[in-house]
Scaffold this motif. Structure first.
Motif, PDB file in Angstrom:
ATOM      1  N   PRO A   1       4.332  17.580  -8.622  1.00 44.96           N
ATOM      2  CA  PRO A   1       4.436  17.132  -7.213  1.00 44.96           C
ATOM      3  C   PRO A   1       3.130  17.336  -6.451  1.00 44.96           C
ATOM      4  O   PRO A   1       2.745  16.483  -5.652  1.00 44.96           O
ATOM      5  N   LEU A   2       2.437  18.429  -6.730  1.00 47.40           N
ATOM      6  CA  LEU A   2       1.167  18.677  -6.041  1.00 47.40           C
ATOM      7  C   LEU A   2       0.145  17.594  -6.394  1.00 47.40           C
ATOM      8  O   LEU A   2      -0.498  17.014  -5.512  1.00 47.40           O
TER       9      LEU A   2
ATOM     10  N   HIS B   1       5.255  14.223   0.740  1.00 50.80           N
ATOM     11  CA  HIS B   1       3.960  14.428   0.079  1.00 50.80           C
ATOM     12  C   HIS B   1       3.165  15.510   0.786  1.00 50.80           C
ATOM     13  O   HIS B   1       2.556  16.370   0.161  1.00 50.80           O
ATOM     14  N   PHE B   2       3.198  15.425   2.108  1.00 50.41           N
ATOM     15  CA  PHE B   2       2.483  16.414   2.911  1.00 50.41           C
ATOM     16  C   PHE B   2       3.045  17.816   2.641  1.00 50.41           C
ATOM     17  O   PHE B   2       2.303  18.776   2.438  1.00 50.41           O
TER      18      PHE B   2
ATOM     19  N   ARG C   1      -1.519  10.541  -3.196  1.00 50.40           N
ATOM     20  CA  ARG C   1      -1.025   9.802  -2.045  1.00 50.40           C
ATOM     21  C   ARG C   1      -1.777  10.136  -0.758  1.00 50.40           C
ATOM     22  O   ARG C   1      -1.650   9.425   0.234  1.00 50.40           O
ATOM     23  N   ALA C   2      -2.493  11.240  -0.777  1.00 49.76           N
ATOM     24  CA  ALA C   2      -3.195  11.671   0.437  1.00 49.76           C
ATOM     25  C   ALA C   2      -4.299  10.678   0.786  1.00 49.76           C
ATOM     26  O   ALA C   2      -4.779   9.948  -0.082  1.00 49.76           O
TER      27      ALA C   2
ATOM     28  N   ALA D   1       1.212  14.283  -4.810  1.00 53.75           N
ATOM     29  CA  ALA D   1       0.932  14.253  -3.374  1.00 53.75           C
ATOM     30  C   ALA D   1      -0.563  14.077  -3.122  1.00 53.75           C
ATOM     31  O   ALA D   1      -0.968  13.407  -2.177  1.00 53.75           O
TER      32      ALA D   1
ATOM     33  N   MET E   1       0.839  -1.204   0.000  1.00 54.14           N
ATOM     34  CA  MET E   1       0.000   0.000   0.000  1.00 54.14           C
ATOM     35  C   MET E   1       0.869   1.248   0.000  1.00 54.14           C
ATOM     36  O   MET E   1       1.857   1.355   0.716  1.00 54.14           O
ATOM     37  N   LYS E   2       0.505   2.204  -0.859  1.00 54.11           N
ATOM     38  CA  LYS E   2       1.241   3.475  -0.938  1.00 54.11           C
ATOM     39  C   LYS E   2       0.990   4.290   0.315  1.00 54.11           C
ATOM     40  O   LYS E   2      -0.154   4.424   0.753  1.00 54.11           O
ATOM     41  N   ARG E   3       2.064   4.809   0.877  1.00 51.56           N
ATOM     42  CA  ARG E   3       1.874   5.589   2.087  1.00 51.56           C
ATOM     43  C   ARG E   3       1.993   7.069   1.816  1.00 51.56           C
ATOM     44  O   ARG E   3       2.607   7.515   0.860  1.00 51.56           O
ATOM     45  N   PHE E   4       1.378   7.824   2.688  1.00 48.87           N
ATOM     46  CA  PHE E   4       1.405   9.271   2.619  1.00 48.87           C
ATOM     47  C   PHE E   4       2.521   9.726   3.535  1.00 48.87           C
ATOM     48  O   PHE E   4       2.398   9.681   4.749  1.00 48.87           O
ATOM     49  N   ARG E   5       3.652  10.123   2.920  1.00 43.59           N
ATOM     50  CA  ARG E   5       4.818  10.442   3.737  1.00 43.59           C
ATOM     51  C   ARG E   5       4.983  11.943   3.866  1.00 43.59           C
ATOM     52  O   ARG E   5       4.291  12.730   3.227  1.00 43.59           O
TER      53      ARG E   5
ATOM     54  N   ALA F   1       4.632  18.843  -0.067  1.00 39.62           N
ATOM     55  CA  ALA F   1       4.260  19.285  -1.419  1.00 39.62           C
ATOM     56  C   ALA F   1       2.842  19.842  -1.415  1.00 39.62           C
ATOM     57  O   ALA F   1       2.559  20.868  -2.045  1.00 39.62           O
ATOM     58  N   LEU F   2       1.944  19.164  -0.695  1.00 39.99           N
ATOM     59  CA  LEU F   2       0.553  19.630  -0.610  1.00 39.99           C
ATOM     60  C   LEU F   2       0.483  21.008   0.032  1.00 39.99           C
ATOM     61  O   LEU F   2      -0.160  21.926  -0.491  1.00 39.99           O
TER      62      LEU F   2
ATOM     63  N   GLU G   1       4.288  -1.716  -7.401  1.00 36.02           N
ATOM     64  CA  GLU G   1       4.642  -2.707  -6.387  1.00 36.02           C
ATOM     65  C   GLU G   1       5.375  -3.886  -7.022  1.00 36.02           C
ATOM     66  O   GLU G   1       6.382  -4.374  -6.487  1.00 36.02           O
TER      67      GLU G   1
ATOM     68  N   LEU H   1      -2.045  27.074 -12.933  1.00 34.93           N
ATOM     69  CA  LEU H   1      -1.683  25.870 -12.183  1.00 34.93           C
ATOM     70  C   LEU H   1      -2.818  24.827 -12.091  1.00 34.93           C
ATOM     71  O   LEU H   1      -2.583  23.646 -12.323  1.00 34.93           O
TER      72      LEU H   1
ATOM     73  N   GLY I   1       2.100  23.717  -2.211  1.00 37.89           N
ATOM     74  CA  GLY I   1       1.269  23.969  -3.391  1.00 37.89           C
ATOM     75  C   GLY I   1       0.043  24.779  -3.038  1.00 37.89           C
ATOM     76  O   GLY I   1      -0.286  25.779  -3.696  1.00 37.89           O
ATOM     77  N   LEU I   2      -0.646  24.356  -1.971  1.00 39.61           N
ATOM     78  CA  LEU I   2      -1.873  25.069  -1.590  1.00 39.61           C
ATOM     79  C   LEU I   2      -1.557  26.467  -1.064  1.00 39.61           C
ATOM     80  O   LEU I   2      -2.307  27.414  -1.315  1.00 39.61           O
TER      81      LEU I   2
END
Lengths: 263, 297
Positions: free
Chosen positions: B101-102, A8-9, B108-109, B105, A1-5, A11-12, B198, B178, A15-16
């Motif tokens: 990247p945005l 990533h946080f 992945r959230a 991400a 399973m892909k994790r939210f590391r 980048a979010l 995987e 964007l 970006g926001l």
């Protein structure tokens, strides 16, 4: 399973932040008591008061609102028809033409569309003003409306429509009883998108308008060209709040509808 | 296919077809015609070579390509086209570097966040374009918000003077467009089956290899769609170079606007538009094919 590391946080958040900080700056400074845009002089609503006493600006806002109401309604109607044709008619003569005329205005620079429309209006000797601006906005918004409605039409289960027709419902009845309720959220979203596009447009309106018809963006643009003013900040904040309200309620509506159909 | 069925289809198809034909396609023929006429100090300010039906021959002879010769021989126009392409391409690349990247991400959230994140990315796109560009004027101007923050933090001691530079135009384009990059990239990233990466990981591929050999190629349709959605309108952008750019930032959309509104040379403005269309026709056709297959799939 892909994790939210953490990256990533990060980048979010970055970006926001990039997307929202400029808007927040604008909102904060609209409540600034000082006329100097860069100096914080305490909280004040004086620019909002000045705004409502600015008669030319209020007239322009009223004109923009009327144009947006008319053009959004016509564009949604045309967009629904175009989306039905593109999503339901398979391959038909003129499909490439229609698809092309829907896709091109989405990306075509507005100066080109605006110039072309103006030259047409002049050639037809049409008096320029409310209606020519509305026509320009319908032309652009129809394309956006079509895309929104078409994406809803291609994702929903066609067997429902087919079942209704197999049971003897005439096509218009199948459309009204089955298709329309299912695509209603998309139609509402398309209308709101068309409405905000029209309310926001500067370039097309500048070309299509005639003497005496000045829309809100045209008025704001001429104020902005002279520099940053707190009054424009106040006007911007009101517009942003209005749009945020519309978008958030629209997305809640669509979400509720999704839950309903899933049940 | 019976007659009633055909009639019904026609009733659905005809209104949008006629509207877009009359108000989107026909106007370009008018632009083409006027680009081939002389400018005249009258109202409207051009002298059209308008053919009566029996005068097609005279019409053809009277057309002149003088405006196009002006475009080619004056460095201003050539320079404006080239720098528009350069600025738009640079901005598209920067938008991708920031948007990817945005979007990544976002995929992945946690699943429960994703609808809210989507709304957050779309929301600025709905708010006024003009206002968002204007917000950057307040941030970038000398003694503006950016200078103040950087000054307070002790990073800079003098104003950066970013407003009215090409850098400001790039920031403006990246900021405004964007969402157009993030949404298609997110949509294509989201569709990638996690089993693929995987499996690659199980077979010993490093994270970097997995990213460039699996994720990026599979996200290509979204990246291309996003790139066109930014690049094509950015080439003809008017508001951003006008408000954020300086007098030395040449962009063709601004040149067209000036020819039209300030110099009132409608035929020359039309020729500028026609040449811009010729430049855009390749990317436009590619974009249309991409959009149409994307929506039918």
């Amino acid at each position: 399973m892909k994790r939210f590391r953490f990256p990533h946080f990060l980048a979010l958040i970055l970006g926001l932040a990039f997307l929202y900080i400029p808007i927040l700056v604008l909102i904060v400074y609209s409540f600034n008591a000082s006329r100097l845009v860069t100096v914080w002089g305490g909280f004040s609503l004086r620019w909002y008061a000045a705004l409502f006493n600015n008669q030319p600006l209020m007239d322009a806002a009223w004109l923009s609102l009327r144009i947006a109401l008319v053009s959004a309604s016509v564009a949604t109607l045309l967009g629904t028809l175009a989306a039905l044709a593109l999503a339901r008619f398979g391959r038909f003569t003129g499909r490439t033409w229609l698809a092309g005329m829907i896709a091109a205005p989405l990306v075509m620079p507005e100066v080109i569309i605006g110039l072309a429309l103006l030259l047409l209006f002049v050639g037809l000797e049409a008096g320029r003003g409310f209606w020519t601006i509305a026509i320009a906005h319908v032309t652009l918004s129809t394309c956006f409306a079509t895309v929104v409605i078409q994406s809803r039409l291609v994702t929903f289960d066609r067997s429902l429509e087919e079942a209704a027709e197999d049971l003897g419902a005439p096509p218009w009845r199948a459309f009204l009883a089955i298709t329309l309720p299912i695509i209603a959220p998309a139609i509402a979203a398309a209308w709101m998108l068309a409405f905000t596009l029209s309310l926001d447009d500067l370039v097309l309106a500048s070309f299509a308008s005639g003497p005496g018809a000045t829309t809100l963006p045209m008025r704001l643009y001429s104020a902005v060209r002279l520099g940053v003013t707190p009054e424009v900040n106040a006007a911007s904040t009101i517009l942003i709040a209005l749009v945020a309200l519309i978008v958030v309620s629209a997305s809640l509506m669509v979400k509720k509808n999704l839950l309903d159909t899933r049940r | 296919m019976n007659a009633r069925h055909k009639l019904r289809r026609l009733a659905v198809l005809a209104p949008p077809m006629l509207w877009l034909g009359l108000f989107f396609f026909v106007p370009f023929l008018v632009v083409l015609r006027i680009s081939l006429s002389d400018s005249a100090p009258a109202i409207p300010p051009y002298a059209p070579h308008w053919p009566g039906l029996g005068e097609i021959g005279t019409f053809i002879r009277a057309l002149d390509i003088e405006n196009y010769i002006t475009l080619l021989s004056d460095d201003l126009y050539l320079g404006a086209y080239l720098s528009s392409l350069r600025i738009a391409a640079t901005a598209t690349l920067l938008t991708l570097l920031l948007g990817f990247p945005l979007a990544y991400a976002m995929t992945r959230a946690p699943k429960v966040w994703q609808p809210a994140l989507l709304v957050l990315v779309i929301l600025p796109f709905w708010t006024s374009f003009l206002i968002r560009v204007y917000a950057w004027m307040a941030i970038l101007r000398p003694e503006g918000v950016l200078d103040q923050v950087l000054g307070q933090l002790g990073i800079t001691s003098a104003p950066l003077n970013l407003l009215n530079t090409e850098a400001a135009v790039l920031i403006g384009i990246v900021y405004s467009y964007l969402p157009f990059m993030v949404l298609p990239v997110y949509a294509s990233l989201e569709r990638i089956d996690p089993a693929l990466t995987e499996a690659a990981a199980d077979l010993g591929a490093t994270p970097l290899k997995r990213f460039f050999l699996i994720t990026v190629p599979l996200a290509m349709p979204g990246i291309m769609a996003g790139a066109f959605l930014v690049l094509i309108p950015a080439i003809g952008e008017f508001v951003i170079p006008d408000l954020l750019g300086g007098s030395d930032t040449l962009m063709i959309g601004k040149v067209l606007w000036t020819e039209f509104f300030a110099n009132r040379d409608w035929p020359l403005a039309s020729a500028v538009a026609i040449v811009m269309l010729l430049i855009l026709v390749g990317p436009l056709l590619l974009f249309q094919r991409l959009a149409d297959t994307g929506r039918r799939a």
